[in-house]
Scaffold this motif. Structure first.
Motif, PDB file in Angstrom:
ATOM      1  N   SER A  68      -7.094   1.603   3.710  1.00  0.00           N
ATOM      2  CA  SER A  68      -8.126   0.704   3.189  1.00  0.00           C
ATOM      3  C   SER A  68      -8.702   1.145   1.842  1.00  0.00           C
ATOM      4  CB  SER A  68      -9.246   0.506   4.212  1.00  0.00           C
ATOM      5  OG  SER A  68      -9.777   1.745   4.589  1.00  0.00           O
ATOM      6  N   ASN A  69      -8.600   2.428   1.510  1.00  0.00           N
ATOM      7  CA  ASN A  69      -9.117   2.891   0.208  1.00  0.00           C
ATOM      8  C   ASN A  69      -8.036   2.909  -0.880  1.00  0.00           C
ATOM      9  OD1 ASN A  69      -7.673   5.018   1.270  1.00  0.00           O
ATOM     10  ND2 ASN A  69      -9.189   6.589   0.768  1.00  0.00           N
ATOM     11  N   LYS A  70      -6.822   2.429  -0.555  1.00  0.00           N
ATOM     12  CA  LYS A  70      -5.718   2.453  -1.540  1.00  0.00           C
ATOM     13  C   LYS A  70      -5.010   1.091  -1.634  1.00  0.00           C
ATOM     14  CE  LYS A  70      -5.253   7.195  -1.832  1.00  0.00           C
ATOM     15  NZ  LYS A  70      -4.585   8.354  -2.030  1.00  0.00           N
ATOM     16  N   ILE A  71      -5.747   0.016  -1.431  1.00  0.00           N
ATOM     17  CA  ILE A  71      -5.160  -1.329  -1.471  1.00  0.00           C
ATOM     18  C   ILE A  71      -4.927  -1.751  -2.922  1.00  0.00           C
ATOM     19  CG2 ILE A  71      -5.499  -3.755  -0.829  1.00  0.00           C
ATOM     20  CD1 ILE A  71      -7.413  -2.700   1.374  1.00  0.00           C
ATOM     21  N   PRO A  72      -3.699  -2.219  -3.265  1.00  0.00           N
ATOM     22  CA  PRO A  72      -3.456  -2.688  -4.636  1.00  0.00           C
ATOM     23  C   PRO A  72      -4.335  -3.907  -4.955  1.00  0.00           C
ATOM     24  CG  PRO A  72      -1.415  -2.665  -3.330  1.00  0.00           C
ATOM     25  CD  PRO A  72      -2.537  -2.321  -2.416  1.00  0.00           C
ATOM     26  N   LYS A  73      -4.692  -4.078  -6.246  1.00  0.00           N
ATOM     27  CA  LYS A  73      -5.593  -5.169  -6.669  1.00  0.00           C
ATOM     28  C   LYS A  73      -5.086  -6.541  -6.234  1.00  0.00           C
ATOM     29  CE  LYS A  73      -7.767  -2.977 -10.617  1.00  0.00           C
ATOM     30  NZ  LYS A  73      -7.758  -2.823 -12.056  1.00  0.00           N
ATOM     31  N   GLU A  74      -3.768  -6.788  -6.406  1.00  0.00           N
ATOM     32  CA  GLU A  74      -3.228  -8.122  -6.073  1.00  0.00           C
ATOM     33  C   GLU A  74      -3.363  -8.426  -4.578  1.00  0.00           C
ATOM     34  OE1 GLU A  74       0.265  -5.223  -6.186  1.00  0.00           O
ATOM     35  OE2 GLU A  74      -1.448  -5.621  -7.473  1.00  0.00           O
ATOM     36  N   LEU A  75      -3.309  -7.414  -3.728  1.00  0.00           N
ATOM     37  CA  LEU A  75      -3.471  -7.614  -2.287  1.00  0.00           C
ATOM     38  C   LEU A  75      -4.955  -7.743  -1.937  1.00  0.00           C
ATOM     39  CD1 LEU A  75      -1.942  -7.822   0.386  1.00  0.00           C
ATOM     40  CD2 LEU A  75      -2.089  -5.348   0.597  1.00  0.00           C
ATOM     41  N   ASP A  76      -5.800  -6.986  -2.599  1.00  0.00           N
ATOM     42  CA  ASP A  76      -7.233  -6.983  -2.334  1.00  0.00           C
ATOM     43  C   ASP A  76      -7.880  -8.335  -2.646  1.00  0.00           C
ATOM     44  OD1 ASP A  76      -9.332  -5.562  -1.258  1.00  0.00           O
ATOM     45  OD2 ASP A  76     -10.009  -4.762  -3.185  1.00  0.00           O
ATOM     46  N   SER A  77      -7.244  -9.126  -3.524  1.00  0.00           N
ATOM     47  CA  SER A  77      -7.818 -10.429  -3.909  1.00  0.00           C
ATOM     48  C   SER A  77      -7.483 -11.539  -2.893  1.00  0.00           C
ATOM     49  CB  SER A  77      -7.312 -10.829  -5.294  1.00  0.00           C
ATOM     50  OG  SER A  77      -5.911 -11.026  -5.251  1.00  0.00           O
ATOM     51  N   LEU A 101       7.800 -14.235  10.075  1.00  0.00           N
ATOM     52  CA  LEU A 101       7.512 -13.384   8.919  1.00  0.00           C
ATOM     53  C   LEU A 101       6.473 -14.101   8.068  1.00  0.00           C
ATOM     54  CD1 LEU A 101       7.995 -10.964   7.018  1.00  0.00           C
ATOM     55  CD2 LEU A 101       9.913 -12.227   6.038  1.00  0.00           C
ATOM     56  N   LEU A 102       5.291 -13.517   8.014  1.00  0.00           N
ATOM     57  CA  LEU A 102       4.195 -14.104   7.242  1.00  0.00           C
ATOM     58  C   LEU A 102       3.910 -13.229   6.030  1.00  0.00           C
ATOM     59  CD1 LEU A 102       1.734 -14.920  10.176  1.00  0.00           C
ATOM     60  CD2 LEU A 102       3.279 -16.512   9.022  1.00  0.00           C
ATOM     61  N   GLU A 103       3.451 -13.874   4.972  1.00  0.00           N
ATOM     62  CA  GLU A 103       3.073 -13.132   3.771  1.00  0.00           C
ATOM     63  C   GLU A 103       1.635 -13.467   3.421  1.00  0.00           C
ATOM     64  OE1 GLU A 103       6.248 -13.538   0.880  1.00  0.00           O
ATOM     65  OE2 GLU A 103       7.704 -12.984   2.407  1.00  0.00           O
ATOM     66  N   GLY A 104       0.880 -12.460   3.024  1.00  0.00           N
ATOM     67  CA  GLY A 104      -0.547 -12.610   2.732  1.00  0.00           C
ATOM     68  C   GLY A 104      -1.178 -11.235   2.702  1.00  0.00           C
ATOM     69  N   HIS A 105      -2.376 -11.116   3.305  1.00  0.00           N
ATOM     70  CA  HIS A 105      -3.065  -9.820   3.405  1.00  0.00           C
ATOM     71  C   HIS A 105      -3.451  -9.628   4.867  1.00  0.00           C
ATOM     72  CE1 HIS A 105      -6.534  -6.990   1.899  1.00  0.00           C
ATOM     73  NE2 HIS A 105      -5.780  -6.442   2.833  1.00  0.00           N
ATOM     74  N   PHE A 106      -2.830  -8.641   5.501  1.00  0.00           N
ATOM     75  CA  PHE A 106      -3.010  -8.428   6.928  1.00  0.00           C
ATOM     76  C   PHE A 106      -3.505  -7.023   7.215  1.00  0.00           C
ATOM     77  CE2 PHE A 106       0.483 -11.325   6.115  1.00  0.00           C
ATOM     78  CZ  PHE A 106       0.044 -12.460   6.782  1.00  0.00           C
ATOM     79  N   ILE A 107      -4.333  -6.920   8.264  1.00  0.00           N
ATOM     80  CA  ILE A 107      -4.648  -5.606   8.815  1.00  0.00           C
ATOM     81  C   ILE A 107      -3.790  -5.490  10.069  1.00  0.00           C
ATOM     82  CG2 ILE A 107      -6.367  -4.088   9.836  1.00  0.00           C
ATOM     83  CD1 ILE A 107      -8.446  -5.274   8.039  1.00  0.00           C
ATOM     84  N   LEU A 108      -2.907  -4.499  10.076  1.00  0.00           N
ATOM     85  CA  LEU A 108      -1.975  -4.294  11.175  1.00  0.00           C
ATOM     86  C   LEU A 108      -2.675  -3.583  12.334  1.00  0.00           C
ATOM     87  CD1 LEU A 108       1.042  -3.089   9.003  1.00  0.00           C
ATOM     88  CD2 LEU A 108       0.487  -5.425   9.711  1.00  0.00           C
ATOM     89  N   SER A 109      -2.001  -3.541  13.474  1.00  0.00           N
ATOM     90  CA  SER A 109      -2.547  -2.865  14.659  1.00  0.00           C
ATOM     91  C   SER A 109      -2.907  -1.409  14.365  1.00  0.00           C
ATOM     92  CB  SER A 109      -1.543  -2.905  15.815  1.00  0.00           C
ATOM     93  OG  SER A 109      -1.312  -4.235  16.182  1.00  0.00           O
ATOM     94  N   SER A 110      -2.173  -0.804  13.452  1.00  0.00           N
ATOM     95  CA  SER A 110      -2.418   0.593  13.070  1.00  0.00           C
ATOM     96  C   SER A 110      -3.697   0.767  12.262  1.00  0.00           C
ATOM     97  CB  SER A 110      -1.241   1.097  12.225  1.00  0.00           C
ATOM     98  OG  SER A 110      -1.158   0.325  11.023  1.00  0.00           O
ATOM     99  N   GLY A 111      -4.269  -0.355  11.764  1.00  0.00           N
ATOM    100  CA  GLY A 111      -5.435  -0.293  10.897  1.00  0.00           C
ATOM    101  C   GLY A 111      -5.071  -0.299   9.417  1.00  0.00           C
ATOM    102  N   LEU A 112      -3.774  -0.159   9.134  1.00  0.00           N
ATOM    103  CA  LEU A 112      -3.297  -0.199   7.746  1.00  0.00           C
ATOM    104  C   LEU A 112      -3.234  -1.643   7.249  1.00  0.00           C
ATOM    105  CD1 LEU A 112      -0.396   2.413   8.013  1.00  0.00           C
ATOM    106  CD2 LEU A 112      -2.640   2.761   6.969  1.00  0.00           C
ATOM    107  N   HIS A 113      -3.294  -1.808   5.935  1.00  0.00           N
ATOM    108  CA  HIS A 113      -3.201  -3.125   5.300  1.00  0.00           C
ATOM    109  C   HIS A 113      -1.764  -3.348   4.846  1.00  0.00           C
ATOM    110  CE1 HIS A 113      -7.634  -3.838   4.698  1.00  0.00           C
ATOM    111  NE2 HIS A 113      -7.595  -2.585   5.126  1.00  0.00           N
ATOM    112  N   SER A 114      -1.319  -4.620   4.842  1.00  0.00           N
ATOM    113  CA  SER A 114       0.041  -4.939   4.404  1.00  0.00           C
ATOM    114  C   SER A 114       0.098  -6.364   3.848  1.00  0.00           C
ATOM    115  CB  SER A 114       1.018  -4.822   5.573  1.00  0.00           C
ATOM    116  OG  SER A 114       2.333  -5.087   5.132  1.00  0.00           O
TER     117      SER A 114
END
Length: 195
Positions: free
Chosen positions: A174-183, A17-30
């Motif tokens: 990708s057009n709805k990433i929260p600011k804290e994740l985008d940084s 379990l990793l925490e950070g900013h990831f682009i998943l296989s689906s193309g979504l950010h998490s």
């Protein structure tokens, strides 16, 4: 039974379990990424989690004959749960993009089958396994997974899923990433990006 907190500690210590900013296989950010293969690289830690899941399976599914796991993520989990519960365990693998039984594996007509995965997100792989069970005229008993990270919105499975852990993993377009994740710098840990 392992507590939720102890289980999360094991997942973090093994980097499953990793925490950070990831682009998943689906193309979504998490902000979270789950990779059970990292947990499985520590067999003694994985065994604790599998024993806990096996206990839940035994409690929820009274009678079944066979465990079916999708390759590749479910193979080790299926084997370990099969070993603990003393059940025959087989796996299916993709041939030309479709799950197939190979290596002499068969699902006997009328047998009661549980599908076991490492992580369930949408349930797409599990539902492909269901087709193999139906084709064999066998009976689907249910689904089990180490981590259920599905949401009602995306889940294709309508039956109850037995999981060791339910983890909420928020995802964003990708057009709805929260600011804290985008940084945070982006990582692409999935295998779908490998050419």
């Amino acid at each position: 039974m392992l507590s939720h907190k102890k289980s999360l500690d094991i997942l973090r210590k093994t980097n499953a379990l990793l925490e950070g900013h990831f682009i998943l296989s689906s193309g979504l950010h998490s902000s979270k990424y789950i990779q059970c293969a990292k947990l499985l690289s520590y067999p003694s830690k994985a065994e604790k989690i599998c024993k806990s899941l096996a206990f839940k399976i035994r409690k929820n599914f009274k009678k079944f004959d066979l465990i079916l796991a999708p390759a590749i993520g479910g193979i080790v989990i299926g084997y370990e749960i099969g070993r603990i519960l003393k059940k025959e365990t087989i796996f299916c693998e993709r041939v030309k993009g479709k799950f197939t039984l190979r290596r002499g594996f068969k699902i006997k007509k009328g047998s009661k089958v549980i599908i076991i995965e490492d992580v369930i997100t949408t349930g797409k792989s599990s539902m492909e396994c269901v087709k193999l069970i139906k084709k064999s005229n066998a009976i689907l008993v249910g689904f089990a997974t180490i981590i259920d990270r599905s949401s009602k919105k995306t889940l294709k499975i309508k039956k109850k899923i037995i999981s060791h852990l339910k983890i909420e993993v928020p995802t964003y377009k990708s057009n709805k990433i929260p600011k804290e994740l985008d940084s945070i710098p982006i990582s692409r840990p999935g295998s779908r990006f490998i050419k």
